[in-house]
Design a protein around this motif. Sequence first.
Motif, PDB file in Angstrom:
ATOM      1  N   PHE A 327      16.535  23.666 -38.730  1.00 51.79           N
ATOM      2  CA  PHE A 327      16.525  23.158 -40.100  1.00 51.79           C
ATOM      3  C   PHE A 327      17.540  22.034 -40.305  1.00 51.79           C
ATOM      4  O   PHE A 327      17.799  21.620 -41.427  1.00 51.79           O
ATOM      5  N   THR A 328      18.127  21.564 -39.188  1.00 46.94           N
ATOM      6  CA  THR A 328      19.021  20.406 -39.243  1.00 46.94           C
ATOM      7  C   THR A 328      18.187  19.132 -39.183  1.00 46.94           C
ATOM      8  O   THR A 328      17.261  19.026 -38.379  1.00 46.94           O
ATOM      9  N   ARG A 329      18.514  18.172 -40.024  1.00 45.34           N
ATOM     10  CA  ARG A 329      17.703  16.962 -40.102  1.00 45.34           C
ATOM     11  C   ARG A 329      17.649  16.238 -38.765  1.00 45.34           C
ATOM     12  O   ARG A 329      18.642  16.155 -38.045  1.00 45.34           O
ATOM     13  N   PHE A 330      16.450  15.740 -38.446  1.00 44.15           N
ATOM     14  CA  PHE A 330      16.148  14.970 -37.249  1.00 44.15           C
ATOM     15  C   PHE A 330      16.241  15.784 -35.955  1.00 44.15           C
ATOM     16  O   PHE A 330      16.156  15.222 -34.871  1.00 44.15           O
ATOM     17  N   TYR A 331      16.400  17.103 -36.081  1.00 48.20           N
ATOM     18  CA  TYR A 331      16.525  17.888 -34.858  1.00 48.20           C
ATOM     19  C   TYR A 331      15.141  18.149 -34.264  1.00 48.20           C
ATOM     20  O   TYR A 331      14.205  18.509 -34.980  1.00 48.20           O
ATOM     21  N   ARG A 332      15.034  17.961 -32.958  1.00 45.39           N
ATOM     22  CA  ARG A 332      13.789  18.264 -32.255  1.00 45.39           C
ATOM     23  C   ARG A 332      14.105  19.124 -31.039  1.00 45.39           C
ATOM     24  O   ARG A 332      15.099  18.892 -30.349  1.00 45.39           O
ATOM     25  N   VAL A 333      13.251  20.105 -30.772  1.00 46.03           N
ATOM     26  CA  VAL A 333      13.429  20.930 -29.582  1.00 46.03           C
ATOM     27  C   VAL A 333      13.221  20.084 -28.343  1.00 46.03           C
ATOM     28  O   VAL A 333      13.994  20.121 -27.393  1.00 46.03           O
ATOM     29  N   SER A 344       9.233  13.674 -37.677  1.00 46.57           N
ATOM     30  CA  SER A 344      10.519  12.998 -37.901  1.00 46.57           C
ATOM     31  C   SER A 344      11.693  13.950 -37.842  1.00 46.57           C
ATOM     32  O   SER A 344      12.842  13.530 -37.807  1.00 46.57           O
ATOM     33  N   GLY A 345      11.420  15.249 -37.853  1.00 48.34           N
ATOM     34  CA  GLY A 345      12.514  16.211 -37.882  1.00 48.34           C
ATOM     35  C   GLY A 345      13.133  16.343 -39.254  1.00 48.34           C
ATOM     36  O   GLY A 345      14.271  16.810 -39.379  1.00 48.34           O
ATOM     37  N   ILE A 346      12.405  15.944 -40.288  1.00 45.74           N
ATOM     38  CA  ILE A 346      12.918  15.994 -41.655  1.00 45.74           C
ATOM     39  C   ILE A 346      12.234  17.075 -42.477  1.00 45.74           C
ATOM     40  O   ILE A 346      12.836  17.677 -43.370  1.00 45.74           O
ATOM     41  N   GLY A 347      10.972  17.363 -42.175  1.00 49.27           N
ATOM     42  CA  GLY A 347      10.191  18.278 -43.005  1.00 49.27           C
ATOM     43  C   GLY A 347      10.806  19.652 -43.162  1.00 49.27           C
ATOM     44  O   GLY A 347      10.842  20.201 -44.268  1.00 49.27           O
ATOM     45  N   LEU A 348      11.311  20.228 -42.063  1.00 53.17           N
ATOM     46  CA  LEU A 348      11.915  21.560 -42.147  1.00 53.17           C
ATOM     47  C   LEU A 348      13.205  21.530 -42.962  1.00 53.17           C
ATOM     48  O   LEU A 348      13.519  22.488 -43.668  1.00 53.17           O
ATOM     49  N   THR A 349      13.947  20.423 -42.857  1.00 53.15           N
ATOM     50  CA  THR A 349      15.174  20.296 -43.653  1.00 53.15           C
ATOM     51  C   THR A 349      14.841  20.250 -45.141  1.00 53.15           C
ATOM     52  O   THR A 349      15.511  20.895 -45.969  1.00 53.15           O
ATOM     53  N   ILE A 350      13.815  19.491 -45.499  1.00 52.14           N
ATOM     54  CA  ILE A 350      13.383  19.415 -46.896  1.00 52.14           C
ATOM     55  C   ILE A 350      12.925  20.779 -47.378  1.00 52.14           C
ATOM     56  O   ILE A 350      13.267  21.219 -48.484  1.00 52.14           O
ATOM     57  N   ALA A 351      12.147  21.489 -46.539  1.00 48.10           N
ATOM     58  CA  ALA A 351      11.672  22.822 -46.913  1.00 48.10           C
ATOM     59  C   ALA A 351      12.839  23.767 -47.165  1.00 48.10           C
ATOM     60  O   ALA A 351      12.824  24.552 -48.127  1.00 48.10           O
ATOM     61  N   ARG A 352      13.856  23.705 -46.322  1.00 53.55           N
ATOM     62  CA  ARG A 352      15.023  24.581 -46.512  1.00 53.55           C
ATOM     63  C   ARG A 352      15.706  24.325 -47.851  1.00 53.55           C
ATOM     64  O   ARG A 352      16.026  25.262 -48.598  1.00 53.55           O
TER      65      ARG A 352
END
Length: 384
Positions: A327-333, A344-352
Motif C-alpha cells: 500500500f506504499t505509493r509506486f511500490y511494485r512486487v 502505476s503503483g498508486i491505486g492501492l495507496t489511494i484505496a487505503r
Amino acid sequence: MSFAFTWIKSKFWDSRLGWKLMASHFIVIVMGVITLAIVAEMVVPATFTRHVIEMEAIMGTNTDPAQMAQLETDLYANYQSAFTEALTLAAIIAVTSAFLVSFLVSRRVVTPIRKLMHASQHIAAGYYDERVTVASDDELGQLAQSFNRMAETLYQTEELRRELIGNVTHELRTPLTSIKGYMEGLLDGVLPPTPNTFQQVYHEADRLQRLVNDLQELSRVEAGAFTMHRQFVAVGAVIQRIADRLHPQFEAKGVTLTLHVPETLPSVWADEDRLSQILVNLMGNALQYTPSGGTVTVSAAQKGNELHVAISDTGIGIPPEHLRHLFTRFYRVDKSRSRAGGGSGIGLTIARHLVEAHGGRIWVHSNGTGKGSTFGFSLPLRAV
C-alpha cells in the motif's frame, strides 16, 4: 590551573541551564542559613536564660550576684561566638558542596541536552541519519529515545520523498520518450503518417494523462483534500454495479468473476462514489494479476459492527516479504514491470486512504508466489 578552569568553564559556566542549577542550589543553601540564623536569634536567648536559671538553682544562693552576672555574660558571648563560627563554617561547606553537586548534576543534565541540541542542528541542516546515545532510563533517556524515533521517521520520510521523485521521473519519462520517438520518426520520414502511428502516439499520451490524473488523485487523498458525501449505501448493489461494469474486461481476458454477496447485508454510512473507486481499484488489480482461466471472487459479510469485503484471486500471488509494502505509493512486487504491464503503483495507496477516511481498515493476504492473493477492507456500520 588555567586548563582546569577552562575545562570547568566549558562544561559548566557556558551553560545557562548549569547556571540555573547552581543558582537553585545556592538559593536553597542561603535560605537555609538565613532561616537557621533567624531561628537561632529567636530561640537561643530564651533557651540560654532558662539554662542559666537552672544552673543558679543548682549552685545555690551563696554565689555572688555580680560574679554570676559576669559569668552569664561571658558564657553567652562565648556561646554566641561559637555558634557564629560554626554557622559560618557550615555555610562555607554547604556552598562548596552546592557548587560540587551543581557541577556534577549539570554534567548529567546539560551534557545529554547539548548532544540533543547538536543533533537537532544536524537534522535541521538535512543530515537525517544523526542519532543520540540513550544513556539512562529517566526522562532524559526517554527524551533521547523520542528524538531518535523522530529522526528515524524524518529519515524514512526523506527516503520516501527521494523514491517518489525517482519513481515519478521514471513513470513520466517512459511515455514522453515514446511520444518523442514517434514524433522524431514522423519528422524524419522514418515512420509513415498512418492511423496506426497516430494511434500509438495517442496511446502514449493517454498513458501520460492517466498517470498525471493518478498523481493528482493521490495528492488529494493523502492531504485529505476531498469531500465525503456520505449516505446509507447498499454495498451489495454497488458491488453488482462495479461487476457489471468490469465484466467485459474479465470476459475478454478469460477470467471468471464470481460474487458471494448476501442480499441481507446491512447498509453502511459511506460515500458511494469513493466506495466504487475502492472496488474498481481492488477488482481491477485482481484482474490484472490473474492469468487467463483464473477466477476472481468478491465476497461480503457482516462481522460485528463492521462490514467486510474481500476480493480473492487465483493469480500470481505475492511473496510474504512484499505484503507490508503493497500500500506504499509506486511500490511494485516485480520491479521490472513497466507502467503498462504493472500499473502505476498508486491505486492501492489511494484505496487505503479512502478506506481509512471512512474509518475502516484494509489488508492483504497471500500464501506466496503462484498461490493467489486476497485484498480485504472493512467499513464501520455506524457513522464515524
